[in-house]
Design a protein around this motif. Structure first.
Motif, PDB file in Angstrom:
ATOM      1  N   GLU A   1      12.583  35.631  40.165  1.00 54.62           N
ATOM      2  CA  GLU A   1      12.304  37.021  40.490  1.00 54.62           C
ATOM      3  C   GLU A   1      13.437  37.882  39.950  1.00 54.62           C
ATOM      4  OE1 GLU A   1      12.062  39.431  44.603  1.00 54.62           O
ATOM      5  OE2 GLU A   1      10.756  37.675  44.456  1.00 54.62           O
ATOM      6  N   LEU A   2      13.115  38.768  39.016  1.00 50.06           N
ATOM      7  CA  LEU A   2      14.129  39.620  38.415  1.00 50.06           C
ATOM      8  C   LEU A   2      14.431  40.838  39.276  1.00 50.06           C
ATOM      9  CD1 LEU A   2      12.934  39.500  34.705  1.00 50.06           C
ATOM     10  CD2 LEU A   2      14.700  38.111  35.812  1.00 50.06           C
ATOM     11  N   GLY A   3      13.455  41.281  40.031  1.00 51.22           N
ATOM     12  CA  GLY A   3      13.657  42.416  40.915  1.00 51.22           C
ATOM     13  C   GLY A   3      13.623  43.730  40.173  1.00 51.22           C
ATOM     14  N   ARG A   4      14.074  44.747  40.848  1.00 49.79           N
ATOM     15  CA  ARG A   4      14.050  46.101  40.298  1.00 49.79           C
ATOM     16  C   ARG A   4      15.460  46.491  39.876  1.00 49.79           C
ATOM     17  NH1 ARG A   4      10.789  49.143  44.954  1.00 49.79           N
ATOM     18  NH2 ARG A   4      10.950  50.896  43.537  1.00 49.79           N
ATOM     19  N   VAL A   5      15.537  47.254  38.768  1.00 50.70           N
ATOM     20  CA  VAL A   5      16.823  47.753  38.300  1.00 50.70           C
ATOM     21  C   VAL A   5      16.673  49.227  37.947  1.00 50.70           C
ATOM     22  CG1 VAL A   5      17.564  45.515  37.394  1.00 50.70           C
ATOM     23  CG2 VAL A   5      16.406  47.110  35.888  1.00 50.70           C
ATOM     24  N   GLY A   6      17.778  49.905  37.926  1.00 50.14           N
ATOM     25  CA  GLY A   6      17.769  51.307  37.539  1.00 50.14           C
ATOM     26  C   GLY A   6      17.522  51.453  36.043  1.00 50.14           C
ATOM     27  N   ALA A   7      17.150  52.653  35.660  1.00 57.50           N
ATOM     28  CA  ALA A   7      16.865  52.934  34.252  1.00 57.50           C
ATOM     29  C   ALA A   7      18.088  52.658  33.383  1.00 57.50           C
ATOM     30  CB  ALA A   7      16.408  54.379  34.093  1.00 57.50           C
ATOM     31  N   ASP A   8      19.283  52.945  33.884  1.00 63.07           N
ATOM     32  CA  ASP A   8      20.492  52.701  33.103  1.00 63.07           C
ATOM     33  C   ASP A   8      20.680  51.217  32.815  1.00 63.07           C
ATOM     34  OD1 ASP A   8      20.978  52.344  35.895  1.00 63.07           O
ATOM     35  OD2 ASP A   8      23.141  52.573  35.575  1.00 63.07           O
ATOM     36  N   VAL A   9      20.365  50.379  33.781  1.00 59.86           N
ATOM     37  CA  VAL A   9      20.476  48.937  33.586  1.00 59.86           C
ATOM     38  C   VAL A   9      19.420  48.463  32.589  1.00 59.86           C
ATOM     39  CG1 VAL A   9      20.316  46.678  34.724  1.00 59.86           C
ATOM     40  CG2 VAL A   9      21.469  48.570  35.869  1.00 59.86           C
ATOM     41  N   ALA A  10      18.226  48.993  32.684  1.00 56.04           N
ATOM     42  CA  ALA A  10      17.160  48.620  31.750  1.00 56.04           C
ATOM     43  C   ALA A  10      17.536  48.985  30.319  1.00 56.04           C
ATOM     44  CB  ALA A  10      15.849  49.304  32.153  1.00 56.04           C
ATOM     45  N   VAL A  11      18.123  50.162  30.122  1.00 54.86           N
ATOM     46  CA  VAL A  11      18.549  50.579  28.784  1.00 54.86           C
ATOM     47  C   VAL A  11      19.685  49.687  28.288  1.00 54.86           C
ATOM     48  CG1 VAL A  11      19.643  52.461  27.493  1.00 54.86           C
ATOM     49  CG2 VAL A  11      17.738  52.942  29.031  1.00 54.86           C
ATOM     50  N   HIS A  12      20.622  49.385  29.159  1.00 58.31           N
ATOM     51  CA  HIS A  12      21.736  48.501  28.785  1.00 58.31           C
ATOM     52  C   HIS A  12      21.192  47.132  28.359  1.00 58.31           C
ATOM     53  CE1 HIS A  12      26.140  47.300  29.779  1.00 58.31           C
ATOM     54  NE2 HIS A  12      25.661  46.532  28.845  1.00 58.31           N
ATOM     55  N   LEU A  13      20.242  46.600  29.107  1.00 58.62           N
ATOM     56  CA  LEU A  13      19.631  45.318  28.759  1.00 58.62           C
ATOM     57  C   LEU A  13      18.927  45.400  27.411  1.00 58.62           C
ATOM     58  CD1 LEU A  13      18.829  42.411  29.425  1.00 58.62           C
ATOM     59  CD2 LEU A  13      16.895  43.331  30.712  1.00 58.62           C
ATOM     60  N   ALA A  14      18.168  46.451  27.192  1.00 55.48           N
ATOM     61  CA  ALA A  14      17.455  46.617  25.925  1.00 55.48           C
ATOM     62  C   ALA A  14      18.431  46.655  24.753  1.00 55.48           C
ATOM     63  CB  ALA A  14      16.613  47.891  25.957  1.00 55.48           C
ATOM     64  N   LYS A  15      19.531  47.382  24.905  1.00 51.27           N
ATOM     65  CA  LYS A  15      20.527  47.469  23.836  1.00 51.27           C
ATOM     66  C   LYS A  15      21.180  46.112  23.585  1.00 51.27           C
ATOM     67  CE  LYS A  15      21.490  52.365  24.233  1.00 51.27           C
ATOM     68  NZ  LYS A  15      22.456  53.415  24.543  1.00 51.27           N
ATOM     69  N   ALA A  16      21.468  45.374  24.650  1.00 50.77           N
ATOM     70  CA  ALA A  16      22.063  44.041  24.489  1.00 50.77           C
ATOM     71  C   ALA A  16      21.101  43.098  23.770  1.00 50.77           C
ATOM     72  CB  ALA A  16      22.444  43.470  25.861  1.00 50.77           C
ATOM     73  N   LEU A  17      19.827  43.176  24.101  1.00 49.35           N
ATOM     74  CA  LEU A  17      18.839  42.324  23.436  1.00 49.35           C
ATOM     75  C   LEU A  17      18.669  42.718  21.972  1.00 49.35           C
ATOM     76  CD1 LEU A  17      16.166  42.072  26.264  1.00 49.35           C
ATOM     77  CD2 LEU A  17      17.670  40.247  25.441  1.00 49.35           C
ATOM     78  N   GLU A  18      18.658  44.009  21.702  1.00 49.20           N
ATOM     79  CA  GLU A  18      18.554  44.467  20.317  1.00 49.20           C
ATOM     80  C   GLU A  18      19.747  43.988  19.501  1.00 49.20           C
ATOM     81  OE1 GLU A  18      18.199  48.700  20.682  1.00 49.20           O
ATOM     82  OE2 GLU A  18      16.046  48.606  21.120  1.00 49.20           O
ATOM     83  N   LYS A  19      20.932  44.068  20.077  1.00 46.13           N
ATOM     84  CA  LYS A  19      22.140  43.625  19.389  1.00 46.13           C
ATOM     85  C   LYS A  19      22.061  42.133  19.083  1.00 46.13           C
ATOM     86  CE  LYS A  19      27.106  43.235  19.966  1.00 46.13           C
ATOM     87  NZ  LYS A  19      28.229  43.319  20.894  1.00 46.13           N
ATOM     88  N   GLU A  20      21.642  41.347  20.052  1.00 44.97           N
ATOM     89  CA  GLU A  20      21.495  39.898  19.854  1.00 44.97           C
ATOM     90  C   GLU A  20      20.463  39.594  18.771  1.00 44.97           C
ATOM     91  OE1 GLU A  20      22.746  36.784  20.828  1.00 44.97           O
ATOM     92  OE2 GLU A  20      24.386  38.105  21.407  1.00 44.97           O
ATOM     93  N   HIS A  21      19.402  40.338  18.766  1.00 42.84           N
ATOM     94  CA  HIS A  21      18.331  40.103  17.808  1.00 42.84           C
ATOM     95  C   HIS A  21      18.791  40.412  16.383  1.00 42.84           C
ATOM     96  CE1 HIS A  21      14.272  39.508  16.434  1.00 42.84           C
ATOM     97  NE2 HIS A  21      14.262  40.716  15.892  1.00 42.84           N
ATOM     98  N   ARG A  22      19.652  41.410  16.212  1.00 40.63           N
ATOM     99  CA  ARG A  22      20.143  41.790  14.893  1.00 40.63           C
ATOM    100  C   ARG A  22      21.131  40.785  14.338  1.00 40.63           C
ATOM    101  NH1 ARG A  22      20.439  47.549  16.885  1.00 40.63           N
ATOM    102  NH2 ARG A  22      22.333  46.806  17.829  1.00 40.63           N
ATOM    103  N   GLU A  23      21.858  40.091  15.205  1.00 46.99           N
ATOM    104  CA  GLU A  23      22.912  39.164  14.756  1.00 46.99           C
ATOM    105  C   GLU A  23      22.369  37.845  14.305  1.00 46.99           C
ATOM    106  OE1 GLU A  23      25.740  39.009  17.945  1.00 46.99           O
ATOM    107  OE2 GLU A  23      26.322  41.072  17.624  1.00 46.99           O
TER     108      GLU A  23
END
Length: 68
Positions: A46-68
């Motif tokens: 269960e991942l639960g709920r996160v704030g929009a700022d956390v969701a954006v931070h996660l998206a940016k981290a995943l994008e960075k990983e995907h580019r590398e």
């Protein structure tokens, strides 16, 4: 012999701990991250709920990983 539900919970808990460590290393906290207690035999996380700022931070981290 370990009952199936106990083994599943152990594997699920390992998955939760692994994910939590990876998120923490990226500076991301999912406060509600846990093994789903309602369906231990399914081994759901269960991942639960996160704030929009956390969701954006996660998206940016995943994008960075995907580019590398």
């Amino acid at each position: 012999m370990t009952p199936k539900n106990t083994q599943d919970l152990s594997d699920t808990q390992t998955a939760v701990e692994t994910l939590r460590a990876a998120l923490n290393s990226a500076g991301i906290v999912f406060p509600s991250l846990r093994a789903d207690p309602a369906s231990p035999a399914l081994g759901l996380v269960e991942l639960g709920r996160v704030g929009a700022d956390v969701a954006v931070h996660l998206a940016k981290a995943l994008e960075k990983e995907h580019r590398e």
